[in-house]
Design an enzyme around this catalytic site. Structure first.
Site, short mmCIF file in Angstrom:
data_model
loop_
_atom_site.label_atom_id
_atom_site.label_comp_id
_atom_site.label_asym_id
_atom_site.label_seq_id
_atom_site.Cartn_x
_atom_site.Cartn_y
_atom_site.Cartn_z
N GLY A 86 0.93 -1.12 0.35
CA GLY A 86 -0.02 0.15 -0.16
C GLY A 86 0.69 1.29 -0.35
N SER A 87 0.13 2.18 0.09
CA SER A 87 0.61 3.44 -0.50
C SER A 87 1.58 3.91 1.15
CB SER A 87 -0.10 4.62 -0.31
OG SER A 87 -1.07 4.84 0.48
N THR A 88 1.11 3.91 2.12
CA THR A 88 1.99 3.87 3.76
C THR A 88 3.12 3.48 3.43
OG1 THR A 88 -0.47 4.18 4.40
CG2 THR A 88 1.59 3.87 6.30
N ASP A 104 3.13 -3.18 8.20
CA ASP A 104 1.49 -3.62 7.23
C ASP A 104 0.66 -2.17 7.63
OD1 ASP A 104 0.13 -4.15 5.28
OD2 ASP A 104 -0.16 -6.14 5.65
N ALA A 128 -3.31 -0.40 6.49
CA ALA A 128 -5.15 -0.84 6.94
C ALA A 128 -5.59 0.23 6.65
CB ALA A 128 -5.44 -0.93 8.45
N ASP A 129 -7.18 -0.32 5.85
CA ASP A 129 -7.89 0.53 5.57
C ASP A 129 -8.87 1.15 6.87
OD1 ASP A 129 -7.08 0.31 2.82
OD2 ASP A 129 -7.68 -1.80 3.38
N GLY A 168 -7.73 -3.37 1.00
CA GLY A 168 -8.32 -1.96 -0.74
C GLY A 168 -6.99 -2.27 -1.45
N GLU A 172 -0.88 -11.04 2.72
CA GLU A 172 -0.72 -10.28 3.87
C GLU A 172 -1.29 -10.69 5.43
OE1 GLU A 172 -1.52 -5.31 2.44
OE2 GLU A 172 -3.44 -6.71 2.85
N LYS A 210 -8.19 6.95 9.28
CA LYS A 210 -8.87 5.93 9.44
C LYS A 210 -8.52 4.32 10.63
CE LYS A 210 -6.20 4.93 5.29
NZ LYS A 210 -4.77 3.70 5.19
C1 5RP Z 1 -3.56 -3.86 0.62
C2 5RP Z 1 -3.92 -2.83 2.56
C3 5RP Z 1 -3.56 -1.99 2.86
O1 5RP Z 1 -2.49 -1.62 3.39
C4 5RP Z 1 -4.03 -0.83 3.24
O2 5RP Z 1 -5.78 -1.12 1.67
C5 5RP Z 1 -3.11 0.16 2.95
O3 5RP Z 1 -3.03 0.93 2.02
P1 5RP Z 1 -2.84 2.39 2.38
O4 5RP Z 1 -1.69 2.39 2.91
O5 5RP Z 1 -2.56 2.74 0.53
O6 5RP Z 1 -3.94 3.39 3.19
O7 5RP Z 1 -4.39 -4.00 3.07
O8 5RP Z 1 -4.47 -4.84 0.04
#
Ligand code: 5RP
Length: 224
Positions: free
Chosen positions: A26-28, A80, A82-83, A95, A102, A120
């Site tokens: 993801g972007s984070t 990791d 999360a949404d 997401g 994961e 979030k």
């Molecule tokens: C991917 C995920 C991501 O960690 C989650 O969607 C958060 O993404 P982002 O850091 O881009 O907001 O679960 O399957």
């Protein structure tokens, strides 16, 4: 302030020389992985990564992080995104359609750390629909079962809308609205008991620490 970058970099401080680290998607976590690569170069520390998706695989490669597998190594730490995160540190993930690997990687780590910006954080999970990875041939029957559970399933479409999202494992993703979820642990188990479901994006009793980026700085929540 870029809150995703703030928490990604904060999490990179938790990694020690010699660690085997789960690399989230993801972007984070993008910022976490890049920072880890930087630390390896500048501090000459040795780290190995286990990616949770092709996205994190290629980013790790580009960042100079040597990769390994769960077959060869145990994980010291996984980081990791999360949404959604509730006050008990239960999560909705998926997401990015990567929640199956994961969950496997994050659950295998001695310590699982989540990095999110404050948007979030929720009182109850469920505003974000629950992502469920489904074997393509089982799509209709899974959707029927989900409706019996009062869920509203929606097949996730690719951004170009010319076909469905296909996961790294060659499957579909169905996003399911249940409204606010009172018993996330129960729902996590029930969804996975439907034949054709590979894995769902509810992660209960897994996160040890959540690093939250806020306008005032970093907040750290630890599982009690
Ligand atoms: C991917 C995920 C991501 O960690 C989650 O969607 C958060 O993404 P982002 O850091 O881009 O907001 O679960 O399957």
């Amino acid at each position: 302030m870029n809150l995703k970058k703030l928490v990604g970099h904060e999490a990179a401080k938790l990694v020690n020389d010699g660690d085997v680290v789960g690399l989230g998607t993801g972007s984070t976590t993008h910022y976490f992985i890049e920072k880890l690569g930087d630390r390896m170069k500048k501090e000459e520390i040795k780290i190995m990564g286990i990616p949770t998706s092709y996205q994190s695989f290629f980013l790790a490669r580009k960042s100079g992080i040597p990769l390994t597998t769960l077959e060869e190594h145990d994980l010291d730490l996984a980081v990791d995104g999360a949404d959604e995160v509730d006050p008990h540190l239960n999560l909705i993930k998926g997401g990015g359609a990567a929640h199956t690997l994961e969950k496997i990687v994050d659950a295998s780590a001695d310590k699982f750390v989540v990095v999110v910006d404050e948007s979030k954080m929720v009182e109850k999970l469920g505003v974000f629909p629950v992502p469920v990875e489904v074997i393509p041939q089982a799509l209709r029957v899974v959707e029927e079962q989900v409706k019996k559970m009062r869920g509203v399933p929606k097949l996730r479409m690719a951004q170009r809308k010319d076909g469905p999202v296909i996961t790294d494992n060659g499957n579909l993703v169905v996003d399911i609205e249940f409204g606010l979820i009172e018993q996330p642990g129960e729902l996590e188990i029930r969804l996975n008991s439907i034949p054709g479901v590979v894995e769902n994006g509810i992660f209960t009793e897994m996160a040890d620490k959540v690093i939250v980026g806020t306008a005032k700085g970093v907040d750290v929540l630890n599982r009690i």
